[in-house]
Design an enzyme around this catalytic site. Structure first.
Site, PDB file in Angstrom:
ATOM      1  N   ARG A 521       0.817  -1.199   0.000  1.00  0.00           N
ATOM      2  CA  ARG A 521       0.000   0.000   0.000  1.00  0.00           C
ATOM      3  C   ARG A 521       0.850   1.247   0.000  1.00  0.00           C
ATOM      4  O   ARG A 521       1.984   1.259   0.486  1.00  0.00           O
ATOM      5  CB  ARG A 521      -0.888   0.044   1.251  1.00  0.00           C
ATOM      6  CG  ARG A 521      -1.916  -1.083   1.280  1.00  0.00           C
ATOM      7  CD  ARG A 521      -2.765  -0.985   2.525  1.00  0.00           C
ATOM      8  NE  ARG A 521      -1.900  -0.787   3.688  1.00  0.00           N
ATOM      9  CZ  ARG A 521      -2.269  -0.160   4.792  1.00  0.00           C
ATOM     10  NH1 ARG A 521      -3.480   0.360   4.892  1.00  0.00           N
ATOM     11  NH2 ARG A 521      -1.442  -0.049   5.795  1.00  0.00           N
ATOM     12  N   SER A 582       8.427  -5.083   6.211  1.00  0.00           N
ATOM     13  CA  SER A 582       8.325  -6.144   7.219  1.00  0.00           C
ATOM     14  C   SER A 582       9.110  -7.386   6.835  1.00  0.00           C
ATOM     15  O   SER A 582       8.551  -8.470   6.666  1.00  0.00           O
ATOM     16  CB  SER A 582       6.855  -6.502   7.441  1.00  0.00           C
ATOM     17  OG  SER A 582       6.095  -5.338   7.616  1.00  0.00           O
ATOM     18  N   ASP A 636       7.218  -3.551  10.898  1.00  0.00           N
ATOM     19  CA  ASP A 636       5.783  -3.396  11.215  1.00  0.00           C
ATOM     20  C   ASP A 636       5.492  -3.424  12.717  1.00  0.00           C
ATOM     21  O   ASP A 636       4.545  -2.787  13.180  1.00  0.00           O
ATOM     22  CB  ASP A 636       4.905  -4.408  10.460  1.00  0.00           C
ATOM     23  CG  ASP A 636       5.338  -5.839  10.655  1.00  0.00           C
ATOM     24  OD1 ASP A 636       6.420  -6.071  11.235  1.00  0.00           O
ATOM     25  OD2 ASP A 636       4.594  -6.746  10.222  1.00  0.00           O
TER      26      ASP A 636
HETATM   27 MG    MG Z   1       0.512  -7.015   9.058  1.00  0.00          MG
END
Ligand code: MG
Ligand code: ADP
Length: 893
Positions: A521, A582, A636
């Site tokens: 995103r 992440s 994250d």
């Molecule tokens: Mg996640």
């Protein structure tokens, strides 16, 4: 004749009124089952602790002793495991002296034990363990299958020192005195449940029994969680309705006739058991007798005859009533019966008496049907089924061979409960054979329970296990932080260069990227005094790019940013950008991080070992995008901590339990051996998923974990994560189910081929199954999807497996967190630490028990820490922007 018509009308209950009675019966059942209303309920709905019906595999010798009116019956049943088709039985009945029924309690039980002793001597003694079922037809407060306190005697018994005592124990002591200690009292039951236990067929289990004898009763298999008077909450339990008392609160008053009132008035317990007195065979003859008295008084029966004989209680037997209504011999029977009473009946009298008998019997059958319909509909509703297919075991003199009674019962039941298909299975001697079945089923369940425990034992962690995991985590944390030990630690404790959580004064507009979660995103985040506003766009990363060249991957990311800026009208802005990435990175500055390894399906070339931020900047140059200002690269977990930290300044820990699991927390710089400087604090990305990769957790891995690990793309890696996170829990459950099927504990030993497919059992199924424990409708849908043919007991066991696996995951996660919060507390030299954990991840957020179990275990393992959990909203997007914002705040003068 209008007088006769009036009497017949009074005895005929219209269908609508039966429907009303059915509804009242259902209400009375609910009232009896609920803990709150039980004390005032007319139906006692007694739990029997019988939690399963026979499945045909029961095998062995079973002893039964039944206490009857003035008799003790002993019985040995041998089951062959052949579907219970041909049980062998041996009986002996002993007469009981009158004085025993009213004497010392001890003498009664000694007498019963002597009968057993003699019976065993007669049939040739058994030396091996001999389980015994005790049929004890008195009102008891049962708390286990083999524990029941007598509430009060009835049926002519009044032995001293028994009421309030456990009758199982009394019998067992008496048996032991006879030196029969190999005989073990396994189950105590009422006579009604025995009928249910003998009527299962291959087509359907028998889950309802009707006893239509002198008295009237019904039992059925209820959902255990609805039986609030018992502790059991999963599976089903047979409930003894004791429905004879229905109507004692007046709910039958409008259908009670004057004849019933007379019968009740002459009985030994006026006002009680109103329903039973309208349907029990003890009373049908009496009801007819009172109708005859009334009609004779009105001179429409036996005109001119001496009818004084009718005043005498019991002169007309129910058996005679039943003979009178027979299709063929009925007329002759009528004549005989009336002549025997000296009533000298004429043709017309006989015809009228026959009509009356038929009305009384039909009414009894209709009332039975209404009661049964209530039970069936209740079962159908509480099981959340559209249609209920069930066997109804029937015993008692009213049913056997009385076609007119049967016809009415069957027809009215169908009309009142059209959603249920009941097959009536007559049985004789349900109580004796049934008691053996109860005992046999109890032993089958006991053996099964032992095996289930054996399979699940390696997954059940003790408090000591968890304390040890906590201690090991603490040790690995220290090693990960130490300059010399870092390289060999399984918990890598990566510095994030995030040195402060938000203080709420941050402001501005930021770009954020989120790569490595379920979606890629791009976001724009406005941090203002009023709060945070965001807009975002999801972009697809084609597999060809995920697994192509590094350059192509980062070029694609820049294209997505450009597209986003265009759409958001941000082309002319140079916004600080935070990048949630992440994947494990060795961070050397806030905006400098070397990729250690790809995970989650990424494998773009020429990236491992490279600086991720640099690669992004180079791509921007290639694409001639000059307005990119990458300020920070964020894991994250860190993003999650930061986004919660914006709302709660005590949030100094981030936790993820989604596809994988990881955590971060604020550590004192003086403890971080891998970064220069001792001042202040820094957020440490623990990468705790790899905890145990050095073998330190080997002792808690079960065989199931090893199999799951072997089938992953990274065997031996991320061992802690593989016990906890969403990617693996379903797989662990699947392997346990297969092992249980293999031991014939599930699916009759025959799982579907589908269950052998990797990843077919989704982790979200655990959520569904554990959430749906009460209804089981969703569970059925899952079973269908997996093409599994699961019995009710199978689904109860599946629920237990899911609970065990998710509980262990939550407990291990708690042990890890306990190490973190305890370290933070010691760092700060506090007796008591109060801290908040920002949490993200679908497993944590959607699983019905995970977070509860996590918090409970954590409190237990770290009692000096008060830990608050705060689910993050979009931690990766918001968090990355906040890291950038904090960096800008600190860097600006
Ligand atoms: Mg996640
Ligand atoms: P990520 O960790 O990739 O950012 P999520 O936090 O959304 O993504 O976690 C996705 C994982 O959550 C899936 O792999 C799946 O195993 C698990 N999951 C999805 N739905 C549920 C659910 N209803 N209950 C428990 N776990 C779920």
């Amino acid at each position: 004749c209008p007088q006769v018509q009036r009497a017949l009308r009074a005895l005929t209950i219209p269908l609508e009124r039966l429907q009303v009675m059915k509804n009242h019966m259902m209400q009375a059942m609910c009232k009896g089952l609920s803990r709150q209303t039980h004390a005032q309920a007319t139906l006692q709905m007694l739990p029997t602790y019988i939690c399963s019906t026979p499945d045909g595999t029961e095998k062995g010798n079973f002893l039964v002793v039944e206490l009857c009116q003035s008799q003790v019956r002993t019985l040995l049943v041998t089951l062959l495991g052949d579907g219970n088709l041909s049980p062998q039985m041996m009986y002996k009945t002993f007469d009981m002296p009158e004085e025993i029924m009213k004497g010392e309690g001890e003498a009664l039980f000694d007498f019963i034990a002597q009968c057993l002793s003699q019976f065993l001597a007669d049939i040739g003694s058994f030396q091996e363990r001999l389980p015994l079922g005790f049929v004890f037809p008195f009102s008891c407060q049962q708390t286990q299958l083999n524990k029941a306190e007598l509430i009060s005697w009835s049926k002519g018994f009044s032995c001293s020192n028994v009421e309030g005592k456990d009758v199982v124990q009394l019998l067992q002591s008496a048996i032991n005195k006879q030196e029969l200690s190999h005989v073990e009292v396994v189950a105590l039951m009422n006579d009604t449940v025995g009928t249910m236990m003998t009527c299962s067929t291959e087509r359907a289990p028998c889950e309802v029994a009707l006893v239509m004898d002198k008295g009237s009763n019904c039992c059925f298999m209820a959902e255990a969680h609805l039986v609030e008077m018992a502790e059991e909450t999963s599976g089903r339990m047979c409930v003894n309705t004791e429905w004879g008392c229905f109507g004692d609160n007046g709910s039958l008053n409008d259908i009670v006739t004057p004849y019933d009132t007379c019968v009740d008035g002459e009985s030994s317990s006026p006002g009680e058991k109103r329903f039973e007195k309208m349907v029990g065979s003890l009373y049908l003859g009496e009801i007819v007798r009172h109708v005859l008295i009334a009609l004779a008084a009105e001179k429409v029966l036996f005109t001119g005859k001496n009818v004084a004989v009718l005043k005498e209680k019991g002169v007309l037997k129910t058996q005679q009533v039943l003979d009178i209504i027979k299709h063929e011999e009925g007329m002759a029977a009528t004549k005989n019966a009336l002549e025997a009473l000296g009533l000298q009946p004429n043709e017309r009298d006989c015809g009228r008496v026959q009509q009356i008998c038929l009305a009384v019997v039909s009414r009894a059958a209709s009332l039975y049907a209404a009661g049964l319909a209530a039970v069936l509909t209740y079962m159908c509703h509480t099981r959340d089924m559209d249609q209920l297919l069930v066997n109804v075991g029937v015993d008692g003199e009213l049913y056997h061979g009385h076609t007119r009674f049967e016809e009415v019962l069957h027809t009215v039941t169908r009309l009142l409960a059209p959603e249920c298909v009941a097959t009536f299975i007559p049985t004789t001697d349900g109580s004796g054979r049934g008691a053996a079945m109860v005992t046999a089923v109890a032993l089958r369940l006991e053996a099964r329970r032992r095996e289930v425990n054996e399979v699940l034992a390696p997954l059940r962690l003790s408090r000591a296990d968890l304390e040890q995991v906590q201690a090991l985590m603490r040790q690995e944390m220290e090693r990960g932080l130490g300059r010399e030990t870092h390289d060999n630690a399984s918990v890598r404790m990566l510095p994030s260069y995030v040195c402060s959580t938000p203080d709420g004064t941050e402001q501005g507009q930021f770009l954020a990227l989120d790569l490595g979660g379920t979606n890629f995103r791009v976001l724009v985040v406005h941090v203002t005094e009023e709060g945070i506003r965001m807009a975002s766009e999801i972009y697809v990363i084609p597999t060809a790019i995920m697994q192509g060249s590094g350059e192509a991957l980062f070029d694609h990311i820049i294209d997505c940013i450009l597209d986003f800026q265009m759409k958001q009208n941000l082309m002319n802005h140079v916004l600080p950008l935070g990048f949630t990435f992440s994947f494990p990175c060795k961070q050397v500055g806030l905006d400098k991080a070397l990729l250690l390894t790809w995970t989650k399906g990424f494998s773009a070339s020429n990236c491992v070992g490279q600086d991720v931020v640099q690669m992004l900047r180079e791509a921007a140059q290639r694409k001639q995008h000059s307005g990119l200002n990458v300020v920070a690269l964020v894991n994250d977990t860190v993003g999650t901590m930061m986004s919660c930290g914006y709302d709660d300044p005590k949030c100094e820990i981030g936790l993820i339990v989604g596809t994988g699991t990881n955590a971060c927390y604020m550590e004192e710089m003086r403890n971080v051996g891998t970064v220069e400087g001792d001042e202040g604090r820094m957020c440490i990305n623990m990468e705790w998923g790899a905890f145990g990769d050095n073998g330190c957790l080997d002792h808690i891995f079960s065989n199931f974990d090893k199999v799951v690990d072997d089938q992953t793309i990274n065997p031996g890696k991320q061992r802690f994560e593989k016990l906890i996170s969403g990617m693996y829990l379903g797989e662990i459950v699947r392997h346990i189910l297969l092992a249980m099927a293999d031991r014939k504990l599930l699916f009759q030993g025959k799982p579907t081929p589908k269950l052998y497919c990797k990843d077919i059992f989704k982790t979200k199924f655990l959520s569904t199954i554990e959430l749906d424990e009460l209804a089981l409708r969703q569970v059925r849908a899952i079973l269908q999807e997996l093409e599994l043919n699961a019995s009710h007991e199978d689904s109860v066991l599946m629920l237990e497996v899911c609970r065990t696996v998710s509980l262990r995951a939550a407990q291990l996660c708690a042990a890890g967190l306990a190490a973190v919060v305890e370290k933070m507390r010691e760092n700060q030299g506090l007796n008591q630490l109060s801290v908040t954990v920002g949490v993200d991840g679908t497993l944590y957020k959607l699983h019905p028990n995970f977070s509860k179990n996590l918090q409970k275990t954590l409190q237990d393992l770290a009692p000096n820490c008060t830990v608050t959990f705060m689910p993050s909203e979009d931690g990766s997007g918001k968090g990355a922007a906040l890291v950038a914002a904090v960096a800008c705040r600190i860097n600006s003068p």
